[in-house]
Every structure is written in structure tokens, then in C-alpha cells.
Design an enzyme around this catalytic site. Structure first.
Site, short mmCIF file in Angstrom:
data_model
loop_
_atom_site.label_atom_id
_atom_site.label_comp_id
_atom_site.label_asym_id
_atom_site.label_seq_id
_atom_site.Cartn_x
_atom_site.Cartn_y
_atom_site.Cartn_z
N LYS A 84 44.88 21.54 38.00
CA LYS A 84 45.66 22.14 39.09
C LYS A 84 45.54 23.65 39.03
O LYS A 84 45.98 24.28 38.08
CB LYS A 84 47.14 21.71 38.98
CG LYS A 84 48.05 22.35 40.02
CD LYS A 84 49.50 21.99 39.79
CE LYS A 84 50.41 22.71 40.77
NZ LYS A 84 51.85 22.45 40.50
N VAL A 191 73.83 3.26 24.88
CA VAL A 191 75.05 3.88 24.39
C VAL A 191 76.23 3.26 25.15
O VAL A 191 76.27 3.31 26.38
CB VAL A 191 75.03 5.40 24.60
CG1 VAL A 191 76.34 6.03 24.15
CG2 VAL A 191 73.85 6.02 23.85
N LEU A 341 66.81 16.77 33.81
CA LEU A 341 67.68 16.50 34.95
C LEU A 341 69.15 16.54 34.59
O LEU A 341 70.00 16.79 35.45
CB LEU A 341 67.33 15.13 35.56
CG LEU A 341 65.89 14.97 36.07
CD1 LEU A 341 65.68 13.56 36.60
CD2 LEU A 341 65.57 16.01 37.13
#
Length: 512
Positions: A84, A191, A341
Site C-alpha cells: 500500500k 469472563v 476499539l
């Protein structure tokens, strides 16, 4: 070293969530700490999927994996990657328009005056071409060519960099192999409960669905948008930036490109009615997606628009991703640091998500705490993170504001919207003086800002007064020699497809 200092050292790190962020953190921290007595455990559930669409990167990814002992060709092979040189923006100014934001310098700065001033003066009296013709990276990309930069470039005209397109799931697997080979422990489990210390609310341990309990001193939250530790448990809060960034949905789909076509050495981003579409070439498939505003188009209409635009056979149904652009109010809260995120998200434009994982890891290394978790260290980390995220936000917002389209409700909204004061100041500084301010903890450096300013025709009305004594015609002749030199270098370079076949062993089927 005193006994007190040794006793205060962090001895256990627990990473919650795998995927790209979790395994990058695990691999990098294990490599960084070497044989230091720090246990690193990563907890992830194979039953929980990851977003996995971060297929485009910026050049810093190469520094990241090289620090782990990996080389470019090794990573390209392991991840079905391609090269790229930048991003091509199609139809952003108007249908049929296009320009490339390269990872490259433009022209040559002389006598302390940036190149854009010479170009601005020369174009006032002669045809000296577009700014991109003075960038080797942009010119290679536009021609579908690729070669690696020379180790000792003869001039700044030869200076460019490159990044990768890769399969994010394969990259995460590569990071996992590196991490586990160096001693990171993986636990495949969900979890079910997070236990806090009653005296200060710090995370003490995790209860897993297997019945195990995992204790730790520093916890890294890589659980994605959910933010299991940073938000669900600690209630850190989120700063919503949707007043400036209107896109809040993405549809992602993979496709099978035609056999034998050449893959472009850039990411394509094409403006659509309510956002933009990405197209990313890999060796074995293409990644496609539509990033859009749910305030301006519904999901079904967006899906129809995406499917109609992809020229290849789709490999599955488009997958919907919902997000709120913004950031956690604190990326580090108590003994939890959020990465990826879990720390926030802008949108995929300019491929910043993986780069923000990299810089988050680097900040953590620089400000690694002891068990006292000194508030000054935590505050500094949060300040660095806030400033960097805001500057990335401003760079992304600039694209929408600068496009100045008005042919659909979405583009009229982005054209007429307010922009952050920090961005307004930067734009005005360039319009007025041709100067690009540069700050610490800023991901995109002046050549990138110049690419967007010039690509969207945001230019000063004049040039640096130091050039007033230079003859415009003579300057134009000199610039045209520069432009011709770039063109000669491009003509001698192999195609991107040929480069991949020769050095990566790939015979990609890709590109329009």
C-alpha cells in the site's frame, strides 16, 4: 536497586480479548520486557468473534512488526498481504474526480522554504502539473507500480514509504504465534465476573466460565466496542464525536476478484450517497465496505448500494457494524488500560485503528507503572492519548469538510457542519500562510496534510515572500525537471503484481 523498588514492580499483566489489539499488545510487551519476571496472560474466547476488518494500515505497522523480528516479505506471505503506497480518493470533490494521499514527500524543500511555496509560485505563471506529480509514492501508485524505497535516496524526490493491506485475522494469528513462542499464556474462556478490590475499586481478578480465577496487577482491555473492563465494570464514560463525524455504520463484505487482473498498490475510497466505500486488494480476495450515516440512509438501502457497487462475486452476506465515533474519557482508569476499539473509534477512513493500537502500546511502554499506579503517570498517558485522538479526528473531519459536495443530504450536512476549533485554526493557518502546524503525538505529518489540502484544492492565495525575487518561468522549468525525474523513476519500476509474484510468491487475482 532497592528492595522497595523491586517489590513495587508489576509482575503480572492480564489482557482481556484477543484479536488484532490483544495479540499485538501481548507480542510487543513480551518482546519489550524480555526476560524480566513479568507474566503475561491473554484471556479470549474462541466462541466470541472479532471485528476483523482492519485490512489497511499505515507505514508504522512495518516498524511495529520489525521490532518483533519479522520482515516485510514474511508478513506479506503470512497474511496474504499486498503493498500500500497510499489511498486513492474517488468522487469526493465531484463524480469523476480522484487524487492519491501517498506515504511520501512532495518535491524538494530549499533554503528553509517548503516545496509547496515553490509550486504555488511556479503555477501562477506556467503549467507545472498537479502536486501529486512531485511525489514518487503518489506517482507509483497512480501507475499501478511498486518498488521498495532505496536505502540511501539521492534526494527528497526519492523519499517515500509504504504500508500493507492484509487479512486482519491472519495478522492476529501471526501475532499470537510470536507472543506464545516468547512465553505469553493463552486461556480460552469467557469472563463471567470481574472482581474489584473493595478498598480502591481496582480490578483484582477475573472469574472464568471454566471455574478458574485469574489474578493480575495490570489489566489491558482489548474487548472491542464492548469495553468489558474500561466501561462495563469501571464506567469510565465515552466522549461522543458524532457532531463532527456523521458516519456510524459500516457494512463489510469480501469478494472474489477476476482472475489475472493487477492489484492496485493503494486503498480505494469512493464517495457514495451517504458516506464512502472502501476497496482493499489482498492476494486471495478483496475487502469491501460501505461506511455511512444512519441519519441519511437506512441499512437495507445502504446494503443495496454496496452490493450494486462491488464488481466481483460476493463471498458472503454483508456484515453490519454499528459504532459511535469518539473516545473513552479515560483510556487508562485505575489499573485498566484500554487498547483498540475498547479505547474508542473514529471510522475506517485513513486506516487509523491499527496505528492507534501501536501508539497505545508505545505509550504504555514509556509510562509503564509500578503497583502504586502513580496518578501523574496515568494522567500523562491519558493526556497523550486525548491529544493524539483529537488530532486524528481533526484529520478525518477535514476530508468531509473539504469535499464541499452538496448533491445529497449527507454531503450537504458535512459541507455545512461546524468543525472543531483546533481544525479550523489549522486550516486557516494553511490558507493564510501555507504553513502546516506540527505537534507531538500527531499521527499524520505535514506531507499527509498537504496531500489532503492540495487534493481538495484548499490552497493559499500566495507564497512565501522569500521567493518573490525568483523568476517564475525559470522556477517552472526547474519544477518540470523534477516532475520528469519522478516520471522516469516510475517508468522503470515493476508493476505491483510483478513485485508480488517475484518477491512474495503470489499470483494475485485482483483490482479493477
Amino acid at each position: 536497586m532497592s528492595e522497595d523498588v523491586r517489590n513495587g514492580r508489576i509482575r503480572s499483566i492480564v489482557i482481556v480479548g484477543g484479536g488484532t489489539a490483544g495479540w499485538m499488545a501481548a507480542a510487543s510487551l513480551r518482546r519489550h520486557f524480555g526476560k524480566a519476571p513479568i507474566d503475561i496472560t491473554l484471556v479470549e474466547s474462541s466462541e466470541i468473534g472479532t471485528i476483523g476488518v482492519g485490512e489497511a494500515t499505515i507505514p508504522t505497522i512495518r516498524n511495529f512488526y520489525q521490532s518483533l523480528g519479522l520482515d516485510d516479505l514474511e508478513v506479506l506471505r503470512a497474511t496474504q498481504g499486498t503493498c500500500k503506497l497510499g489511498i486513492r480518493f474517488k468522487d469526493w470533490m465531484a463524480p469523476g474526480s480522484a487524487f492519491i494521499h501517498p506515504f511520501s514527500l512532495y518535491g524538494q524543500d530549499l533554503n528553509g522554504v517548503p516545496f509547496q511555496h515553490y509550486w504555488l509560485k511556479a503555477r501562477a505563471s506556467a503549467d507545472v502539473g498537479e502536486m501529486g506529480e512531485y511525489s514518487l509514492g503518489a506517482s507509483l501508485a497512480a501507475a499501478g507500480k511498486f518498488t521498495v524505497p532505496t536505502a540511501n535516496p539521492p534526494s527528497s524526490l526519492s523519499v517515500f514509504d509504504w504500508a500493507l493491506h492484509f487479512d486482519a485475522a491472519l495478522f492476529a494469528q501471526l501475532m499470537r504465534r510470536v507472543a506464545e513462542a516468547n512465553g505469553v499464556r493463552r486461556i480460552d474462556a469467557k469472563v463471567v465476573k470481574v472482581n474489584l478490590r473493595p478498598e480502591d475499586g481496582f480490578v483484582a481478578s477475573l472469574d472464568l466460565h471454566t471455574g478458574a480465577n485469574i489474578e493480575g496487577e495490570l489489566f489491558i482491555d482489548c474487548s472491542g466496542f464492548r469495553g468489558l473492563l474500561i466501561e462495563e465494570v469501571l464506567g469510565t464514560g465515552y466522549e461522543d464525536w458524532s457532531r463532527w463525524l456523521f458516519c456510524d455504520r459500516a457494512l463489510a463484505v469480501q469478494s472474489q476478484p477476476p482472475e489475472g487482473a493487477q492489484p492496485p498498490p493503494y486503498t480505494d475510497v469512493t464517495a457514495h450517497s451517504a458516506g464512502w466505500r472502501w476497496r482493499i486488494p489482498l492476494q486471495h480476495r478483496y475487502g469491501n465496505g460501505y461506511v455511512y450515516s444512519s441519519r441519511h440512509i437506512d441499512d437495507e438501502a445502504a446494503k443495496a448500494e454496496l452490493v450494486a457497487a462491488v464488481p466481483d462475486r460476493l463471498l458472503h452476506e454483508p456484515r453490519l457494524i454499528r459504532f459511535t465515533p469518539g473516545r473513552r474519557k479515560q483510556v487508562w482508569n485505575r489499573n485498566v488500560v484500554a487498547l483498540g476499539l475498547a479505547s474508542g473509534f473514529l471510522e475506517p477512513l485513513e486506516s487509523t485503528s491499527i496505528a492507534l493500537i501501536e501508539t497505545g502500546i508505545e505509550k504504555l511502554k514509556a509510562l509503564f507503572p509500578d503497583r502504586s499506579f502513580d496518578p501523574a503517570v496515568v494522567d500523562e498517558f491519558n493526556d497523550w492519548s486525548r491529544r493524539e485522538m483529537e488530532r486524528v479526528r481533526d484529520f478525518v473531519v477535514l476530508h468531509y469538510k473539504a469535499a464541499q459536495r452538496g448533491d445529497t443530504p449527507f454531503w450537504r450536512t458535512t459541507r455545512d457542519a461546524d468543525i472543531p476549533e483546533t481544525l479550523a485554526r489549522k486550516v486557516e493557518l494553511f490558507r493564510s500562510r501555507g504553513h502546516i502546524a506540527r505537534y507531538r503525538w500527531e499521527m499524520f505529518q505535514p506531507p499527509s496534510w498537504l496531500a489532503i489540502f492540495a487534493g481538495f484544492d484548499i490552497l493559499p492565495g500566495g507564497w512565501d515572500p522569500a521567493l518573490d525575487g525568483i523568476d517564475g518561468q525559470a522556477l517552472a522549468a526547474s519544477l518540470n525537471q523534477m516532475r520528469a525525474g519522478v516520471a522516469r523513476a516510475v517508468a522503470q519500476a515493476p508493476t505491483h503484481g510483478d513485485f508480488l509474484r517475484r518477491y512474495v510468491g503470489a499470483a494475485p487475482a485482483a483490482a479493477e
